[in-house]
Every structure is written in structure tokens, then in C-alpha cells.
Design an enzyme around this catalytic site. Structure first.
Site, PDB file in Angstrom:
ATOM      1  N   ARG A  76      42.389  34.707 -87.822  1.00 33.47           N
ATOM      2  CA  ARG A  76      43.535  35.515 -87.413  1.00 33.47           C
ATOM      3  C   ARG A  76      43.058  36.959 -87.215  1.00 33.47           C
ATOM      4  O   ARG A  76      42.404  37.519 -88.093  1.00 33.47           O
ATOM      5  CB  ARG A  76      44.639  35.443 -88.466  1.00 33.47           C
ATOM      6  CG  ARG A  76      45.929  36.155 -88.071  1.00 33.47           C
ATOM      7  CD  ARG A  76      46.999  35.937 -89.134  1.00 33.47           C
ATOM      8  NE  ARG A  76      47.346  34.535 -89.264  1.00 33.47           N
ATOM      9  CZ  ARG A  76      47.780  33.976 -90.400  1.00 33.47           C
ATOM     10  NH1 ARG A  76      47.890  34.703 -91.498  1.00 33.47           N
ATOM     11  NH2 ARG A  76      48.080  32.700 -90.421  1.00 33.47           N
ATOM     12  N   ARG A 145      49.301  42.689 -94.859  1.00 34.89           N
ATOM     13  CA  ARG A 145      48.775  42.038 -93.665  1.00 34.89           C
ATOM     14  C   ARG A 145      49.109  42.847 -92.412  1.00 34.89           C
ATOM     15  O   ARG A 145      49.467  44.014 -92.495  1.00 34.89           O
ATOM     16  CB  ARG A 145      49.312  40.609 -93.593  1.00 34.89           C
ATOM     17  CG  ARG A 145      48.870  39.770 -94.796  1.00 34.89           C
ATOM     18  CD  ARG A 145      49.237  38.318 -94.626  1.00 34.89           C
ATOM     19  NE  ARG A 145      48.759  37.488 -95.731  1.00 34.89           N
ATOM     20  CZ  ARG A 145      48.876  36.167 -95.762  1.00 34.89           C
ATOM     21  NH1 ARG A 145      49.473  35.517 -94.761  1.00 34.89           N
ATOM     22  NH2 ARG A 145      48.423  35.478 -96.796  1.00 34.89           N
ATOM     23  N   LYS A 211      50.699  37.607-100.780  1.00 31.96           N
ATOM     24  CA  LYS A 211      50.693  38.310 -99.500  1.00 31.96           C
ATOM     25  C   LYS A 211      51.831  39.331 -99.440  1.00 31.96           C
ATOM     26  O   LYS A 211      52.850  39.205-100.114  1.00 31.96           O
ATOM     27  CB  LYS A 211      50.829  37.306 -98.358  1.00 31.96           C
ATOM     28  CG  LYS A 211      52.085  36.446 -98.408  1.00 31.96           C
ATOM     29  CD  LYS A 211      52.021  35.373 -97.331  1.00 31.96           C
ATOM     30  CE  LYS A 211      53.202  34.409 -97.441  1.00 31.96           C
ATOM     31  NZ  LYS A 211      53.110  33.304 -96.462  1.00 31.96           N
ATOM     32  N   LYS A 213      53.948  41.942 -96.487  1.00 31.48           N
ATOM     33  CA  LYS A 213      54.166  42.117 -95.056  1.00 31.48           C
ATOM     34  C   LYS A 213      55.089  43.311 -94.800  1.00 31.48           C
ATOM     35  O   LYS A 213      56.121  43.453 -95.452  1.00 31.48           O
ATOM     36  CB  LYS A 213      54.771  40.841 -94.453  1.00 31.48           C
ATOM     37  CG  LYS A 213      53.865  39.617 -94.602  1.00 31.48           C
ATOM     38  CD  LYS A 213      54.516  38.353 -94.067  1.00 31.48           C
ATOM     39  CE  LYS A 213      53.589  37.161 -94.207  1.00 31.48           C
ATOM     40  NZ  LYS A 213      54.203  35.904 -93.696  1.00 31.48           N
ATOM     41  N   CYS A 433      56.106  27.294 -85.339  1.00 33.64           N
ATOM     42  CA  CYS A 433      54.779  27.481 -85.925  1.00 33.64           C
ATOM     43  C   CYS A 433      53.833  26.399 -85.401  1.00 33.64           C
ATOM     44  O   CYS A 433      54.241  25.449 -84.742  1.00 33.64           O
ATOM     45  CB  CYS A 433      54.856  27.433 -87.446  1.00 33.64           C
ATOM     46  SG  CYS A 433      55.214  25.781 -88.106  1.00 33.64           S
ATOM     47  N   CYS A 439      47.802  22.440 -89.244  1.00 34.10           N
ATOM     48  CA  CYS A 439      48.150  23.084 -90.506  1.00 34.10           C
ATOM     49  C   CYS A 439      48.135  22.080 -91.658  1.00 34.10           C
ATOM     50  O   CYS A 439      48.825  21.053 -91.597  1.00 34.10           O
ATOM     51  CB  CYS A 439      49.525  23.740 -90.409  1.00 34.10           C
ATOM     52  SG  CYS A 439      50.015  24.543 -91.958  1.00 34.10           S
ATOM     53  N   CYS A 478      56.998  23.041 -92.209  1.00 29.69           N
ATOM     54  CA  CYS A 478      57.133  23.003 -93.660  1.00 29.69           C
ATOM     55  C   CYS A 478      58.062  24.139 -94.074  1.00 29.69           C
ATOM     56  O   CYS A 478      58.433  24.977 -93.249  1.00 29.69           O
ATOM     57  CB  CYS A 478      55.764  23.116 -94.341  1.00 29.69           C
ATOM     58  SG  CYS A 478      55.131  24.797 -94.448  1.00 29.69           S
ATOM     59  N   CYS A 482      56.752  30.302 -91.781  1.00 32.26           N
ATOM     60  CA  CYS A 482      55.958  31.139 -90.868  1.00 32.26           C
ATOM     61  C   CYS A 482      56.711  31.473 -89.586  1.00 32.26           C
ATOM     62  O   CYS A 482      56.532  32.549 -89.021  1.00 32.26           O
ATOM     63  CB  CYS A 482      54.642  30.443 -90.529  1.00 32.26           C
ATOM     64  SG  CYS A 482      53.537  30.263 -91.944  1.00 32.26           S
TER      65      CYS A 482
END
Length: 569
Positions: A76, A145, A211, A213, A433, A439, A478, A482
Site C-alpha cells: 500500500r 496511516r 491503527k 486514521k 473492498c 483478502c 467481512c 474497509c
């Protein structure tokens, strides 16, 4: 918050032993016995912008042949603020052919993704990314991120000023570790010398619990879904100038099936600060999460759970204490949509901007539409222009001069990109996603399936005479969120192959989440549920009323945002 070290998650111990994220990644890369990395390095490489993946459709066959899964890596690439140069676009296009799958993925957070990178190609790929003055450090992992920002400058004269603040926040909160350059670019940092460190001045040696954001939005466009992030900055314009930002905190879309302690959450509005305080406020909020976040259970470690556990008043008080001043009351603002607007528009600077729909964010060539070739051809002539990745997986060909616009338009037509835009408003307001087959967390399809389902939903709209009605539709494979499925007026979350939890009732501008309507539905069941709802909407809606608002007004959807709104009980 003091936590018993014996109860910390294993990832916390890996980070502490890692020597500021170096670990044994270099030894892992040299191991030719496996296409994977050592277990601890699978965690650490996330901080360097990469995840291990495998083609799950081949796993059964390879297991029968007594072979390990066909491991590869996703890389990424951060694009702070979403703006890349034509040269950087060409670099990513080249790398997709040279080392990965022959496609580019535009993410929901304004980053590039390359898929299918084999282990022995990781280092040359990341090195070439850095040579283009981009990087992958902190694109994943327990750090701040990629910082997002509204990329449509024609919406406001303050766009460039907001962009500069977004870049400043990104730079300030990027980890200072030397390990990234030591491993991937042989200590050769393109933009200057590498300085050794003995500490991370903001993060410390164990970085964040999870994480983090940050996103910027410029009203009336909420195209970055500002409420869905740990920190949101809403630009406030006064007398044609950027005055400052309203701050939100505690948003996050992920949850876990079967764990009622987990849930998606929208950020709380904290208050306002002027432009020169923006970096400081972001840092202090991040350090509150660093110090008080849960490091024992990673499922409960995001900032939203810290705020739920400690209380919003505590976070506000702690923030003001760390700042040394109080945030001002939030200033008025209005959002109208969290989607993109398409086609050519002239910006305040006299240049042109063209937003193109990219299905699922996947830039690839087909017999009908040569997306990759067309965008590559445009990049090769786009002197003085740029490419702007949107939070909805689309692309803006930006800063096109008046003289160059006819040539760009000619290339759009020549490669079928103009015809590619002839899609329904449902498609234009959709996000999916990657999901299967790449994934490892996916329960069901996402990117590969959603377009066909939308086509069938559009047929229902046509049936009831409202074919051009835009409705926000989000799908993920899932519950990790995302694709921000809980902000779709219609949301689908993969439960099992061919089965989706079905969510309804978010707002069109992204300031209200949806709720769980039915669980584990097949396509046939989804369409059967939607048909009467769309029929009622077409017959009973008020002028300009959006689908999600209609469902709430008619009390078809009721919510109080308790655990029962997202988990069946």
C-alpha cells in the site's frame, strides 16, 4: 494507562522487541524455503506498508499437492491528501506490470495498492516507490496511516490551504524509524539523509495500540467520510479564507461477528481550533490514544473504544490539558453528500478537473474500456497537472490547462474512458473492498460481485420509475469495514460465500450509520427485501428525500446505536 505486561497482546511484545520496527525482516526476506515471512515479521511488515496474502482459490489445490499456499504481498502506497503527480502515476503503472498483478487498486483511503508481489520482489518494488518520492511506511500498522483530504478544488477556494495542513499532519505523525530505509532503500533516503534514532518522539517504542486514521473534509462535501475516522477535521471557511477546523474523534467502522463488545461508531464533535493549532490538536489526540488505548485485546484497541471506556468528557479534559488551552465551540457547517461528482468542472484557478468513475477502484484494461492504457497516455502528456485519488475509489484528472483539455478529452474518448462513465447513479455511489480471493479475512465476495448486484437493484428502481435516484451502496467481504459499509444507505457485509448481512438506513451525507436489517441473506433474498421497500419509497417519498432518510422517517428502520443495531441478539 498502566497495563500489566503479562496481559499485553503478543503484537505488543513483537513491537517492543523490534528495535523500532526492524525485527528480523531482512533475514525473512533471505529465507528461500518459504514465500512467507517469519511470524513476527508478518506483523512488523505491516508498518512498512505491506500484508502477506495468498490466492485462496488455489489453496485447496496446492494443499493437495503438498505445497504451501501461493504467498504474495500487497503493498500500500501512501498518497497524503490524495494528490499524485503524473510521474508518480506512471511509476505505479510500471510497477504493476513489472512486479505485481497487471492492475492498480485505488483504495477507499486515497492510497495505491499493488497486489501479487512475490517476496523476492518486495525490496525492489518498495525501493522504486521511494525513488518516485512516495513511500509505503505507515500505510498499515499501529500508527497514523495515510491522511485523507477532499480533492475536488472547485468546491472551495480554500482547498490548497487545507491540502497543505493535511500534508503537515501527515509529515508530523510519520514514524521516525530508520528501519524502513535500512531495509528497503539501503539507507538511501531520497529526500535527505537517514538519521539514526534511539526513540520515537511521538509514538514510543511500542507505537499505538492499533491503527489510527485521520481525514480532512471541506463542506459541503464529505467525500472522505470524516465521521468514520479516529480524527476528523472539518474545514471552516470565513470570508473566503481557511479559518480553522472543527475536530471529531472516535470514529471507526470495524467490528467482529459474534462479539457484542465490538461495533462501528461515528466520531464525536469536540470543538474548533484555528489553522495554526491543527497539527498540535492531532498530535495530542493521538497521544491520548497511545497512553490510554487497550493493548491487551486488539479487538477493543481502537480510539473509539478508548472513548467509550474512559468517557468523552475525560478525553476532552485530557486534550485541553495536553494542549494547554481549550478548544473553542464548534462552528456551523453543512454536508450534502459523501459521494463524488463526475465530469469536467473548471476550478477557481482556471484549470480543469475531470472526475472519472473507477469500478471498485480497480484500474485495469478490458476489451471495451482501456482504463490503464488511457490513464497512462494522459499521464504522459499531463504537464503541470495531477491525479487525485478520491475516498470513493475514483480518480480526478486534475489541473488540466485550457490548452491541454482537448487532447486529454481526445484520449478519454480514444480509450473508451468516456463510454466507461455511462453507468447508473447506483454504481457511481458504490464502494467495495477487495475481499475474495485475495483478502485472508474475507468471508464473501466484494469488489468482483457488487457491480452485478447493483445492476439488479437498478432494475428494481427502473421498475418503479426512479432509475436515476442515487443511493449510497457499500459492500465488504467481512465486518472489518474497509469499505465503510455501515455508512451505506444500503450496506452489505459478507457473512459466508454468497451470504451477506443486510444493513439499511444511513444518511446520504455520511452523518448517520445504518443498522442491521436482516442476517445472512442470499442475492435472491436481498432483492426480495428491497423490492417492496423501493416500491414504497418511490410512491411515498417527499421531494429530494433520500432513501436512507425515508426509511428512518417512516420508521421502517429504528435505531439507538446499541449493540443490537449491529448484532442480532
Amino acid at each position: 494507562m498502566n497495563q500489566d505486561k503479562s496481559k499485553l497482546s503478543e503484537v505488543e511484545h513483537i513491537k517492543e522487541r523490534s528495535r523500532f520496527l526492524e525485527g528480523t525482516i531482512q533475514d525473512s526476506l533471505k529465507d528461500e524455503v518459504t514465500g512467507n515471512l517469519y511470524a513476527q515479521d508478518q506483523q512488523l511488515i505491516k508498518f512498512h506498508g505491506s500484508y502477506v496474502q495468498s490466492d485462496r482459490e488455489l489453496d485447496k489445490e496446492r494443499k493437495a499437492q503438498k505445497l504451501e499456499p501461493l504467498y504474495s504481498f500487497m503493498i500500500r502506497v501512501r498518497v497524503p491528501g490524495g494528490v499524485a503527480s503524473p510521474a508518480q502515476w506512471i511509476t505505479m503503472d510500471n510497477l504493476a506490470d513489472k512486479y505485481g498483478m497487471p492492475t492498480l487498486k485505488l483504495t477507499t483511503r486515497q492510497a495505491f495498492e499493488l497486489h501479487g508481489i512475490l517476496k523476492h520482489n518486495l525490496k525492489p518494488t518498495i525501493k522504486e516507490i521511494n525513488e518516485s518520492l512516495m513511500d509505503s511506511i505507515a500505510a498499515c500498522g499501529d500508527v497514523n496511516r495515510n491522511v485523507m483530504c477532499t480533492v475536488n478544488p472547485y468546491t472551495s477556494n480554500i482547498h490548497d490551504d487545507v491540502q497543505r495542513v493535511a500534508l503537515a499532519v501527515s509529515e508530523h505523525l510519520t514514524p521516525k524509524t530508520k528501519a524502513y530505509y535500512k531495509i528497503w532503500v539501503n539507507d538511501e533516503q531520497v529526500a535527505g539523509p537517514v538519521e539514526d534514532i534511539t526513540e520515537e518522539p511521538i509514538y514510543g517504542k511500542t507505537y499505538l495500540p492499533r491503527k489510527f486514521k485521520i481525514t480532512f473534509a471541506i463542506p459541503p462535501y464529505n467525500d472522505t467520510d470524516v465521521y468514520a475516522h479516529d480524527i476528523g477535521l472539518i474545514a471552516i471557511e470565513e470570508n473566503g479564507k481557511l479559518a480553522g477546523f472543527n475536530f471529531t474523534a472516535g470514529g471507526g467502522m470495524g467490528m467482529t461477528f459474534g462479539d457484542e463488545n465490538t461495533f462501528p461508531r461515528l466520531g464525536n464533535l469536540l470543538g474548533y481550533a484555528p489553522v495554526d493549532k491543527a497539527v498540535d490538536v492531532c498530535e495530542k489526540l493521538l497521544t491520548i490514544q497511545r497512553d490510554y488505548g487497550n493493548r491487551e485485546n486488539r479487538k477493543l484497541s481502537r480510539f473509539k473504544y478508548t472513548i467509550e471506556r474512559e468517557g468523552l468528557d475525560f478525553v476532552k479534559t485530557e486534550l485541553n490539558k495536553r494542549l494547554g488551552y481549550d478548544l473553542e465551540p464548534a462552528k456551523p457547517y453543512t454536508f450534502t453528500t459523501n459521494g463524488d461528482s463526475y465530469g469536467w468542472v473548471k476550478g477557481a484557478n482556471g484549470n480543469w478537473f475531470n472526475t472519472l468513475y473507477i469500478e471498485g477502484g480497480r484500474v485495469k484494461d478490458t476489451e471495451q474500456f482501456q482504463l490503464r492504457k488511457g490513464l497512462r497516455a494522459i499521464a504522459e502528456i499531463l504537464e503541470g497537472g495531477d491525479f487525485r485519488l478520491t475516498g470513493n475509489q475514483n480518480i480526478v484528472i486534475g489541473n488540466v490547462s485550457e490548452a491541454l483539455k482537448p487532447k486529454v478529452q481526445e484520449l478519454l474518448v480514444q480509450h473508451g474512458l468516456e463510454a466507461h462513465q455511462d453507468v447508473t447513479p447506483l454504481h457511481q455511489h458504490s464502494i467495495a473492498c477487495v475481499a475474495l480471493n485475495l483478502c485472508p479475512l474475507a468471508n464473501a465476495e466484494g469488489e468482483r460481485y457488487l457491480p452485478s448486484l447493483i445492476t439488479k437493484i437498478h432494475a428494481i428502481l427502473e421498475k418503479y420509475g426512479i432509475p436515476d435516484q442515487p443511493i449510497t451502496i457499500r459492500m465488504t467481504g467481512c465486518p472489518n469495514g474497509c469499505g465503510r459499509p455501515y455508512l451505506g444507505e444500503i450496506g452489505f457485509v459478507g457473512r459466508a460465500p454468497g451470504k451477506y448481512n443486510f444493513y439499511l438506513g444511513a444518511s446520504f451525507n455520511g452523518d448517520r450509520m445504518n443498522v442491521l436489517h436482516k442476517e445472512a441473506l442470499s442475492e435472491e433474498e436481498i432483492l426480495a427485501e428491497l423490492d417492496p421497500l423501493i416500491a414504497q419509497y418511490a410512491a411515498e417519498r417527499t421531494p429530494n428525500e433520500h432513501f436512507g432518510d425515508f426509511l428512518v422517517r417512516k420508521e421502517i428502520i429504528k435505531h439507538n446505536y446499541s449493540k443490537a443495531d449491529f448484532h442480532l441478539v
